[in-house]
Design a protein around this motif. Structure first.
Motif, PDB file in Angstrom:
ATOM      1  N   ALA A  31       0.835  -1.200   0.000  1.00  0.00           N
ATOM      2  CA  ALA A  31       0.000   0.000   0.000  1.00  0.00           C
ATOM      3  C   ALA A  31       0.870   1.252   0.000  1.00  0.00           C
ATOM      4  N   GLY A  32       1.953   1.203   0.772  1.00  0.00           N
ATOM      5  CA  GLY A  32       2.872   2.336   0.812  1.00  0.00           C
ATOM      6  C   GLY A  32       3.493   2.611  -0.547  1.00  0.00           C
ATOM      7  N   ILE A  33       3.926   1.544  -1.223  1.00  0.00           N
ATOM      8  CA  ILE A  33       4.520   1.700  -2.552  1.00  0.00           C
ATOM      9  C   ILE A  33       3.484   2.220  -3.544  1.00  0.00           C
ATOM     10  N   SER A  34       2.257   1.661  -3.466  1.00  0.00           N
ATOM     11  CA  SER A  34       1.189   2.064  -4.391  1.00  0.00           C
ATOM     12  C   SER A  34       0.819   3.532  -4.204  1.00  0.00           C
ATOM     13  N   ILE A  35       0.673   3.953  -2.953  1.00  0.00           N
ATOM     14  CA  ILE A  35       0.327   5.348  -2.678  1.00  0.00           C
ATOM     15  C   ILE A  35       1.450   6.278  -3.119  1.00  0.00           C
ATOM     16  N   PHE A  36       2.690   5.844  -2.890  1.00  0.00           N
ATOM     17  CA  PHE A  36       3.834   6.640  -3.331  1.00  0.00           C
ATOM     18  C   PHE A  36       3.866   6.730  -4.850  1.00  0.00           C
ATOM     19  N   SER A  37       3.473   5.645  -5.532  1.00  0.00           N
ATOM     20  CA  SER A  37       3.415   5.649  -6.997  1.00  0.00           C
ATOM     21  C   SER A  37       2.371   6.636  -7.498  1.00  0.00           C
ATOM     22  N   ILE A  38       1.200   6.620  -6.852  1.00  0.00           N
ATOM     23  CA  ILE A  38       0.134   7.543  -7.244  1.00  0.00           C
ATOM     24  C   ILE A  38       0.561   8.985  -6.984  1.00  0.00           C
ATOM     25  N   SER A  39       1.202   9.205  -5.832  1.00  0.00           N
ATOM     26  CA  SER A  39       1.701  10.539  -5.510  1.00  0.00           C
ATOM     27  C   SER A  39       2.682  11.012  -6.575  1.00  0.00           C
ATOM     28  N   TYR A  40       3.568  10.117  -6.995  1.00  0.00           N
ATOM     29  CA  TYR A  40       4.548  10.449  -8.032  1.00  0.00           C
ATOM     30  C   TYR A  40       3.853  10.798  -9.345  1.00  0.00           C
TER      31      TYR A  40
END
Length: 420
Positions: A31-40
């Protein structure tokens, strides 16, 4: 104090509890990686471009179910009910069936890409990804059923991480556009599919194509009622993008898709919960027991997921500006609504296991179709009133309806099958 510790110790050592913890450790990481991806992505591409990624996701949503004819649930049941040798025969027939249905899907996708030229790229790429995910899901089902949470977690985290790394490489270093995000995800899924089939299982090496009419008929009979349910599920989860595209533009679709991506944190929690509990629930139901366990699970999970959703939304309220790019900040209320909506969908999936086990596919289809009709009607009513937030509110209402109705149906099935 010591009495409490002594009571907790055996619970901590319980296999299901350890699996639960294991799955959720990786869920938090993913979830952390996914949210960071969306943020990016929200800081590097326009909402209109994110809208195309949202359309891609909506097409991909139903393709694995279409290619497998919704037989993943049947695979899980056959692992429980069949001896090892007989299950391997079933698995070969199942994969052969998937190959045939996927070939048909590719032909349809090519024809559609010529008709809907603006979306041709996303249709073709979603079809390729759908095929890869369908094969991956066969391996995932075995990992869940054989209780291998660490292996599943490493694969899922590796897939998400590689997809993010490729995304950054393509966009930041090669200055490519939104299409490179889809290429990045495709590369990641393909790499780990190869690892799954040939290094982490015997699926690839033991597969032999078989055209078994009896098995194919078995798969078709099981999945046929569910195909309508798949379409209804797509309406429940993805039609909002097309409502927005009809009433507004790709920009609003992009805002909504980004919001849905953040809210997928709750979706991950739901899906991992099911991965942990469904083997245990199926085993209990096979012995005509587990009523108290399932009801207790439903109540506890309902409280837990609603608390998690509330805390997550509060955190976003204060720190959401760090997550989303400035052009996407108006999507924040959508995230709140969708998080609560997905919480109720998670509640539905717990009692839905009872419906799945007893292969009440027609009943489940009726249930989902009613919810899909509700989301369509409420969307038409709410969009003129609430604008871009209308489809999210419609989804929340439909998922609440779905969770309540599923609960009462499960109670009836307990009584009908004399589950104690």
């Amino acid at each position: 104090m010591f009495k409490i510790i002594n009571k907790i110790k055996p619970l901590i050592k319980h296999k299901q509890v350890l699996n639960f913890v294991n799955y959720y450790i990786f869920t938090i990481i993913n979830a952390g990686i996914s949210i960071f991806s969306i943020s990016y992505l929200t800081k590097h591409i326009l909402p209109e471009d994110y809208g195309m990624i949202g359309i891609y996701g909506s097409v991909l949503f139903f393709l694995p179910s279409m290619m497998s004819f919704s037989a993943n649930g049947l695979q899980a049941i056959e692992i429980v009910d069949l001896e090892r040798d007989k299950y391997l025969v079933f698995r070969n027939s199942y994969i052969s069936f998937v190959l045939i249905s996927s070939a048909i899907s590719f032909v349809v996708a090519i024809l559609l890409s010529f008709y809907f030229k603006e979306f041709g790229f996303v249709i073709i790429m979603a079809t390729i990804m759908g095929f890869i995910q369908t094969l991956s899901s066969i391996h995932n089902t075995e990992l869940f059923q054989y209780s291998q949470p660490t292996r599943f977690g490493l694969i899922s985290t590796g897939t998400v991480l590689l997809g993010f790394m490729c995304t950054v490489l393509f966009i930041s270093f090669f200055n490519l556009n939104w299409k490179s995000r889809i290429f990045a995800l495709l590369i990641s899924e393909f790499v780990f599919l190869f690892i799954r089939l040939y290094y982490l299982s015997s699926i690839g090496s033991s597969f032999r194509f078989t055209f078994d009419k009896v098995q194919f008929k078995y798969l078709l009979n099981y999945g046929a009622p569910l195909m309508l349910s798949v379409f209804a599920g797509w309406v429940l989860n993805q039609s909002d993008r097309y409502f927005l595209l009809n009433y507004f533009s790709l920009k609003e679709v992009g805002l909504y898709a980004a919001a849905a991506g953040i809210a997928s944190f709750i979706v991950m929690i739901n899906s991992n919960m099911i991965k942990v509990v469904y083997p245990l629930v199926y085993r209990k139901l096979s012995k005509r027991e587990g009523k108290r366990f399932i009801l207790k699970l439903t109540v506890l999970y309902s409280v837990l997921i609603l608390i998690i959703s509330t805390v997550f939304c509060i955190g976003l309220h204060f720190f959401g500006h760090l997550v989303l790019g400035k052009k996407y900040e108006s999507a924040m209320p959508i995230i709140y609504i969708m998080c609560v909506a997905q919480s109720f969908f998670g509640i539905y999936t717990t009692t839905g296991l009872v419906i799945d086990y007893f292969k009440m596919t027609k009943l489940k289809t009726v249930l989902v179709v009613l919810s899909a009709i509700l989301v369509i009607l409420t969307s038409f009513v709410l969009i003129p009133i609430f604008g871009i937030y209308g489809p999210a509110i419609a989804t929340l209402i439909s998922f609440l309806f779905l969770s309540i109705l599923s609960f009462f149906i499960s109670l009836r099935l307990f009584k009908k099958h004399k589950i104690v």
